[in-house]
Design a protein around this motif. Structure first.
Motif, PDB file in Angstrom:
ATOM      1  N   CYS A 147      66.462  21.909 -18.454  1.00 15.90           N
ATOM      2  CA  CYS A 147      66.022  20.260 -18.220  1.00 15.90           C
ATOM      3  C   CYS A 147      67.861  19.778 -17.479  1.00 15.90           C
ATOM      4  O   CYS A 147      67.156  19.695 -15.816  1.00 15.90           O
ATOM      5  N   GLY A 148      68.315  20.220 -18.194  1.00 18.51           N
ATOM      6  CA  GLY A 148      69.429  18.808 -17.461  1.00 18.51           C
ATOM      7  C   GLY A 148      70.778  19.835 -16.117  1.00 18.51           C
ATOM      8  O   GLY A 148      70.535  18.972 -15.475  1.00 18.51           O
ATOM      9  N   VAL A 149      70.533  20.695 -16.915  1.00 16.81           N
ATOM     10  CA  VAL A 149      71.431  21.394 -15.789  1.00 16.81           C
ATOM     11  C   VAL A 149      70.362  21.703 -14.219  1.00 16.81           C
ATOM     12  O   VAL A 149      70.460  21.907 -12.736  1.00 16.81           O
ATOM     13  N   SER A 150      69.288  22.043 -14.788  1.00 13.76           N
ATOM     14  CA  SER A 150      68.172  22.184 -13.818  1.00 13.76           C
ATOM     15  C   SER A 150      68.335  21.216 -12.272  1.00 13.76           C
ATOM     16  O   SER A 150      67.845  21.068 -11.125  1.00 13.76           O
ATOM     17  N   SER A 151      68.704  19.885 -12.752  1.00 15.04           N
ATOM     18  CA  SER A 151      68.478  18.183 -12.378  1.00 15.04           C
ATOM     19  C   SER A 151      69.850  18.102 -11.615  1.00 15.04           C
ATOM     20  O   SER A 151      70.056  17.811 -10.518  1.00 15.04           O
ATOM     21  N   LEU A 152      71.182  18.523 -12.005  1.00  9.39           N
ATOM     22  CA  LEU A 152      72.350  18.713 -11.953  1.00  9.39           C
ATOM     23  C   LEU A 152      71.944  19.486 -10.195  1.00  9.39           C
ATOM     24  O   LEU A 152      72.924  19.260  -9.506  1.00  9.39           O
ATOM     25  N   LEU A 153      71.447  20.544 -10.566  1.00  7.92           N
ATOM     26  CA  LEU A 153      71.721  21.827  -9.563  1.00  7.92           C
ATOM     27  C   LEU A 153      71.100  20.370  -8.695  1.00  7.92           C
ATOM     28  O   LEU A 153      71.164  20.866  -6.869  1.00  7.92           O
ATOM     29  N   TRP A 154      69.819  19.774  -8.652  1.00  9.69           N
ATOM     30  CA  TRP A 154      69.053  19.601  -7.303  1.00  9.69           C
ATOM     31  C   TRP A 154      70.082  18.462  -6.930  1.00  9.69           C
ATOM     32  O   TRP A 154      69.929  18.236  -6.120  1.00  9.69           O
ATOM     33  N   ASP A 155      70.764  17.650  -7.995  1.00 12.59           N
ATOM     34  CA  ASP A 155      71.714  16.736  -7.372  1.00 12.59           C
ATOM     35  C   ASP A 155      71.988  17.094  -6.541  1.00 12.59           C
ATOM     36  O   ASP A 155      73.081  16.005  -5.279  1.00 12.59           O
ATOM     37  N   GLY A 156      72.920  18.149  -6.847  1.00 13.86           N
ATOM     38  CA  GLY A 156      74.376  18.707  -5.751  1.00 13.86           C
ATOM     39  C   GLY A 156      73.368  19.240  -4.666  1.00 13.86           C
ATOM     40  O   GLY A 156      74.350  19.113  -3.293  1.00 13.86           O
TER      41      GLY A 156
ATOM     42  N   TYR B  23      71.004  17.736  -2.363  1.00 17.10           N
ATOM     43  CA  TYR B  23      70.833  16.541  -2.500  1.00 17.10           C
ATOM     44  C   TYR B  23      72.585  16.050  -1.756  1.00 17.10           C
ATOM     45  O   TYR B  23      72.854  15.529  -0.031  1.00 17.10           O
ATOM     46  N   ARG B  24      72.891  15.772  -2.070  1.00 16.56           N
ATOM     47  CA  ARG B  24      74.898  16.360  -2.332  1.00 16.56           C
ATOM     48  C   ARG B  24      75.168  16.771  -0.159  1.00 16.56           C
ATOM     49  O   ARG B  24      75.719  16.198   0.315  1.00 16.56           O
TER      50      ARG B  24
ATOM     51  N   PRO C 261      73.891  10.079  -3.026  1.00 17.14           N
ATOM     52  CA  PRO C 261      74.541  11.595  -3.196  1.00 17.14           C
ATOM     53  C   PRO C 261      75.985  11.187  -3.619  1.00 17.14           C
ATOM     54  O   PRO C 261      76.951  12.660  -4.272  1.00 17.14           O
ATOM     55  N   GLY C 262      76.209  10.245  -3.642  1.00 17.93           N
ATOM     56  CA  GLY C 262      78.052  10.145  -3.865  1.00 17.93           C
ATOM     57  C   GLY C 262      79.609  10.471  -2.781  1.00 17.93           C
ATOM     58  O   GLY C 262      79.744  11.336  -3.527  1.00 17.93           O
ATOM     59  N   CYS C 263      78.941  10.298  -1.607  1.00 18.90           N
ATOM     60  CA  CYS C 263      79.626  11.224  -0.779  1.00 18.90           C
ATOM     61  C   CYS C 263      79.984  10.359   0.759  1.00 18.90           C
ATOM     62  O   CYS C 263      79.616  10.773   1.473  1.00 18.90           O
TER      63      CYS C 263
ATOM     64  N   LEU D 266      83.029  19.748  -2.163  1.00 21.04           N
ATOM     65  CA  LEU D 266      81.622  20.657  -2.564  1.00 21.04           C
ATOM     66  C   LEU D 266      82.641  22.071  -3.359  1.00 21.04           C
ATOM     67  O   LEU D 266      81.873  22.445  -4.104  1.00 21.04           O
ATOM     68  N   LEU D 267      84.424  22.418  -3.618  1.00 15.75           N
ATOM     69  CA  LEU D 267      84.283  22.810  -4.233  1.00 15.75           C
ATOM     70  C   LEU D 267      84.994  21.912  -5.835  1.00 15.75           C
ATOM     71  O   LEU D 267      84.289  22.911  -7.134  1.00 15.75           O
TER      72      LEU D 267
END
Length: 202
Positions: free
Chosen positions: A41-50, A52-53, A108-110, A123-124
């Motif tokens: 669940c947590g990693v799925s959210s991390l991927l979604w955040d990525g 959006y960024r 997004p933090g960018c 991205l890297l």
């Protein structure tokens, strides 16, 4: 049915979901340990955040004052890959009978990124952090007697990311060689990268 006993939380770099609603007791659950479910669940959210960024980075290079359409397209395609991975992980979580909690979308933090070099570096860094998380997720699954999840994480999420890391490293090296800058003073290097770099057409 009695609730599944709470598991002791170990120190981990995994983005666990503090408000996770476990599927314990669900008849649809297929031998999915609570710790593995929460980590998925947590990693799925991390991927979604990525995702959006990366879409936000794509928008940077679509602006009139930057105007690097192939660079923008590259980040857009990376965002789509990330979104597809997030959806695939959610699909796997649902297939195993787990719950996805979701969360509020973060900024997004960018916002300060305005040039090719820092965008590629961001991205890297994102892909490296995600690769580390995926390695830990795979190991967590093995430690909880779930070799199937460990194998899925490695083959469907980690291995493709390693390939992307290599491509991105090459792209960043070429951007520096061409003289791309880290600020808005970009010029000929950015133009050459945008026009000729084969990786931008992938």
């Amino acid at each position: 049915m009695a609730a599944e006993p709470a598991e002791k939380r170990l120190k981990t770099g995994l983005p666990l979901c503090a408000a996770h609603r476990s599927s314990a007791g669900s008849r649809a659950r297929h031998n999915l340990q609570a710790a593995v479910e929460e980590a998925l669940c947590g990693v799925s959210s991390l991927l979604w955040d990525g995702a959006y960024r990366l879409q936000a980075l794509s928008s940077v290079f679509e602006r009139d004052d930057v105007a690097l359409p192939r660079v923008a397209s590259f980040f857009h395609q990376e965002a789509l890959k990330q979104q597809q991975e997030a959806e695939a992980m959610l699909g796997y979580l649902a297939e195993r009978g787990g719950n996805y909690c979701g969360k509020d979308v973060q900024k997004p933090g960018c916002e300060a990124v305005c040039a090719v070099i820092p965008a590629l570096e961001l991205l890297l860094l994102q892909l490296r952090e995600e690769a580390d998380v995926l390695v830990e997720l795979s190991q967590l699954a093995r430690n909880h007697g779930d070799p199937h999840t460990a194998s899925v994480v490695k083959s469907h999420f980690l291995t493709p990311r390693v390939d992307r890391l290599k491509l991105l490293g090459d792209l960043l090296t070429n951007a520096r060689r061409l003289g791309c800058t880290s600020d808005q003073t970009g010029g000929f290097g950015e133009y050459i990268l945008n026009e000729l770099q084969e990786e931008l057409t992938g």
